[in-house]
Design a protein around this motif. Sequence first.
Motif, PDB file in Angstrom:
ATOM      1  N   ALA A   1      69.826  28.982 -18.256  1.00 55.68           N
ATOM      2  CA  ALA A   1      69.060  29.135 -17.018  1.00 55.68           C
ATOM      3  C   ALA A   1      67.709  28.429 -17.147  1.00 55.68           C
ATOM      4  O   ALA A   1      67.261  27.740 -16.220  1.00 55.68           O
ATOM      5  CB  ALA A   1      68.855  30.614 -16.700  1.00 55.68           C
ATOM      6  N   LEU A   2      67.078  28.589 -18.298  1.00 52.80           N
ATOM      7  CA  LEU A   2      65.780  27.956 -18.510  1.00 52.80           C
ATOM      8  C   LEU A   2      65.906  26.439 -18.449  1.00 52.80           C
ATOM      9  O   LEU A   2      65.079  25.761 -17.815  1.00 52.80           O
ATOM     10  CB  LEU A   2      65.204  28.385 -19.866  1.00 52.80           C
ATOM     11  CG  LEU A   2      63.841  27.778 -20.243  1.00 52.80           C
ATOM     12  CD1 LEU A   2      62.779  28.143 -19.225  1.00 52.80           C
ATOM     13  CD2 LEU A   2      63.429  28.226 -21.645  1.00 52.80           C
ATOM     14  N   GLU A   3      66.949  25.913 -19.075  1.00 49.72           N
ATOM     15  CA  GLU A   3      67.157  24.462 -19.075  1.00 49.72           C
ATOM     16  C   GLU A   3      67.316  23.927 -17.652  1.00 49.72           C
ATOM     17  O   GLU A   3      66.707  22.906 -17.286  1.00 49.72           O
ATOM     18  CB  GLU A   3      68.409  24.132 -19.897  1.00 49.72           C
ATOM     19  CG  GLU A   3      68.703  22.649 -19.997  1.00 49.72           C
ATOM     20  CD  GLU A   3      69.947  22.365 -20.825  1.00 49.72           C
ATOM     21  OE1 GLU A   3      70.518  21.266 -20.667  1.00 49.72           O
ATOM     22  OE2 GLU A   3      70.354  23.247 -21.610  1.00 49.72           O
ATOM     23  N   GLU A   4      68.084  24.616 -16.830  1.00 52.37           N
ATOM     24  CA  GLU A   4      68.319  24.160 -15.458  1.00 52.37           C
ATOM     25  C   GLU A   4      67.059  24.313 -14.601  1.00 52.37           C
ATOM     26  O   GLU A   4      66.755  23.453 -13.765  1.00 52.37           O
ATOM     27  CB  GLU A   4      69.472  24.943 -14.836  1.00 52.37           C
ATOM     28  CG  GLU A   4      70.820  24.724 -15.522  1.00 52.37           C
ATOM     29  CD  GLU A   4      71.235  23.264 -15.538  1.00 52.37           C
ATOM     30  OE1 GLU A   4      70.995  22.553 -14.530  1.00 52.37           O
ATOM     31  OE2 GLU A   4      71.793  22.811 -16.564  1.00 52.37           O
ATOM     32  N   LEU A   5      66.341  25.390 -14.803  1.00 51.43           N
ATOM     33  CA  LEU A   5      65.112  25.605 -14.019  1.00 51.43           C
ATOM     34  C   LEU A   5      64.039  24.581 -14.388  1.00 51.43           C
ATOM     35  O   LEU A   5      63.269  24.135 -13.524  1.00 51.43           O
ATOM     36  CB  LEU A   5      64.591  27.026 -14.235  1.00 51.43           C
ATOM     37  CG  LEU A   5      65.371  28.125 -13.514  1.00 51.43           C
ATOM     38  CD1 LEU A   5      65.003  29.501 -14.042  1.00 51.43           C
ATOM     39  CD2 LEU A   5      65.129  28.065 -12.002  1.00 51.43           C
ATOM     40  N   LEU A   6      63.966  24.211 -15.654  1.00 51.87           N
ATOM     41  CA  LEU A   6      62.996  23.195 -16.065  1.00 51.87           C
ATOM     42  C   LEU A   6      63.336  21.834 -15.440  1.00 51.87           C
ATOM     43  O   LEU A   6      62.446  21.052 -15.108  1.00 51.87           O
ATOM     44  CB  LEU A   6      62.949  23.089 -17.591  1.00 51.87           C
ATOM     45  CG  LEU A   6      62.296  24.277 -18.312  1.00 51.87           C
ATOM     46  CD1 LEU A   6      62.475  24.152 -19.823  1.00 51.87           C
ATOM     47  CD2 LEU A   6      60.811  24.388 -17.955  1.00 51.87           C
ATOM     48  N   LYS A   7      64.633  21.569 -15.272  1.00 59.61           N
ATOM     49  CA  LYS A   7      65.041  20.342 -14.574  1.00 59.61           C
ATOM     50  C   LYS A   7      64.599  20.407 -13.112  1.00 59.61           C
ATOM     51  O   LYS A   7      64.121  19.411 -12.543  1.00 59.61           O
ATOM     52  CB  LYS A   7      66.558  20.170 -14.648  1.00 59.61           C
ATOM     53  CG  LYS A   7      67.095  19.820 -16.016  1.00 59.61           C
ATOM     54  CD  LYS A   7      68.623  19.723 -15.971  1.00 59.61           C
ATOM     55  CE  LYS A   7      69.211  19.447 -17.348  1.00 59.61           C
ATOM     56  NZ  LYS A   7      70.707  19.424 -17.301  1.00 59.61           N
ATOM     57  N   ALA A   8      64.767  21.586 -12.510  1.00 61.58           N
ATOM     58  CA  ALA A   8      64.368  21.760 -11.114  1.00 61.58           C
ATOM     59  C   ALA A   8      62.857  21.598 -10.953  1.00 61.58           C
ATOM     60  O   ALA A   8      62.375  21.030  -9.968  1.00 61.58           O
ATOM     61  CB  ALA A   8      64.796  23.142 -10.622  1.00 61.58           C
ATOM     62  N   GLU A   9      62.109  22.074 -11.954  1.00 63.32           N
ATOM     63  CA  GLU A   9      60.645  21.950 -11.908  1.00 63.32           C
ATOM     64  C   GLU A   9      60.228  20.480 -11.872  1.00 63.32           C
ATOM     65  O   GLU A   9      59.276  20.107 -11.176  1.00 63.32           O
ATOM     66  CB  GLU A   9      60.023  22.644 -13.114  1.00 63.32           C
ATOM     67  CG  GLU A   9      58.499  22.580 -13.122  1.00 63.32           C
ATOM     68  CD  GLU A   9      57.897  22.991 -14.443  1.00 63.32           C
ATOM     69  OE1 GLU A   9      56.662  23.123 -14.500  1.00 63.32           O
ATOM     70  OE2 GLU A   9      58.649  23.160 -15.428  1.00 63.32           O
ATOM     71  N   LYS A  10      60.932  19.639 -12.611  1.00 63.98           N
ATOM     72  CA  LYS A  10      60.609  18.212 -12.634  1.00 63.98           C
ATOM     73  C   LYS A  10      60.801  17.574 -11.256  1.00 63.98           C
ATOM     74  O   LYS A  10      60.110  16.626 -10.903  1.00 63.98           O
ATOM     75  CB  LYS A  10      61.462  17.493 -13.678  1.00 63.98           C
ATOM     76  CG  LYS A  10      61.090  17.849 -15.116  1.00 63.98           C
ATOM     77  CD  LYS A  10      61.974  17.087 -16.100  1.00 63.98           C
ATOM     78  CE  LYS A  10      61.591  17.418 -17.530  1.00 63.98           C
ATOM     79  NZ  LYS A  10      62.456  16.712 -18.522  1.00 63.98           N
ATOM     80  N   LEU A  11      61.756  18.101 -10.487  1.00 69.02           N
ATOM     81  CA  LEU A  11      62.023  17.556  -9.155  1.00 69.02           C
ATOM     82  C   LEU A  11      60.961  17.968  -8.144  1.00 69.02           C
ATOM     83  O   LEU A  11      60.642  17.220  -7.228  1.00 69.02           O
ATOM     84  CB  LEU A  11      63.403  18.013  -8.670  1.00 69.02           C
ATOM     85  CG  LEU A  11      64.599  17.532  -9.499  1.00 69.02           C
ATOM     86  CD1 LEU A  11      65.881  18.162  -8.978  1.00 69.02           C
ATOM     87  CD2 LEU A  11      64.703  16.007  -9.441  1.00 69.02           C
ATOM     88  N   MET A  12      60.412  19.184  -8.311  1.00 65.46           N
ATOM     89  CA  MET A  12      59.372  19.648  -7.400  1.00 65.46           C
ATOM     90  C   MET A  12      58.475  20.656  -8.127  1.00 65.46           C
ATOM     91  O   MET A  12      58.819  21.826  -8.256  1.00 65.46           O
ATOM     92  CB  MET A  12      59.966  20.289  -6.137  1.00 65.46           C
ATOM     93  CG  MET A  12      58.891  20.687  -5.121  1.00 65.46           C
ATOM     94  SD  MET A  12      59.577  21.361  -3.594  1.00 65.46           S
ATOM     95  CE  MET A  12      60.266  19.874  -2.863  1.00 65.46           C
TER      96      MET A  12
END
Length: 224
Positions: free
Chosen positions: A1-12
């Motif tokens: 979950a952390l890995e995916e959320l950190l990817k999402a953070e990079k997008l916005m």
Amino acid sequence: ALEELLKAEKLMKQDYFVLHHIGLIYMKGSGTIDTLKAYDYFTNAAKYAEVESDPESVRIYNELDKSRNYNHKTIKLIAAESFSWAAFAAYVNGNFSDAVANQKKTVKYRNEPHDHFLLAKYYVRNNKVAEGVKSLSKSIEKDNIYATLVFKDLDLINEEKVRKYILKINQNINEKINTLKGEYASIISEEVNSKYEKLGKLLNEQYHKKMNGHLVYVEYLKET
């Protein structure tokens, strides 16, 4: 979950939903706890949520939290939740002044009894005892159960001024009970005798049981 959320953070990077949930993982996740990072994510989430004005932004929160009805008027509840977690993270990190500052924002936007209770805790831990007692009184005014919860919180119960405040509430309850007993003592009635007996038992109850009846029980007896 952390890995995916950190990817999402990079997008916005301003997505406060993503930032808040990254903060939760750093605050509570098994093997990922980093309270300093959690504080940073919660404060950023709160900052962006605080200025949110789009009413459509609450849709995901209504899907995830059926207990609340988020709308354009209550959108600041989203910010309040992040401020509350930021306050707790600051408290865990030993930064009690930041805990107070963030919890004051929580109270501003949500204003629930537990919010005032936590603000009292953080005030006392930050050596602002008078302010802590004021916040505690507000939480008790909204829900008297918080008078008993003081005994479960070491920061509050270890402070002498807090103990004196709770003792004063207890004395006020006893005075009200004795006043009612005096009123009922001169009335001959089976119903009144029953109430008189209940008041006597309440007067001798253990403190936490008496506090559960703070004002509410006494007023009920008076009305009925």
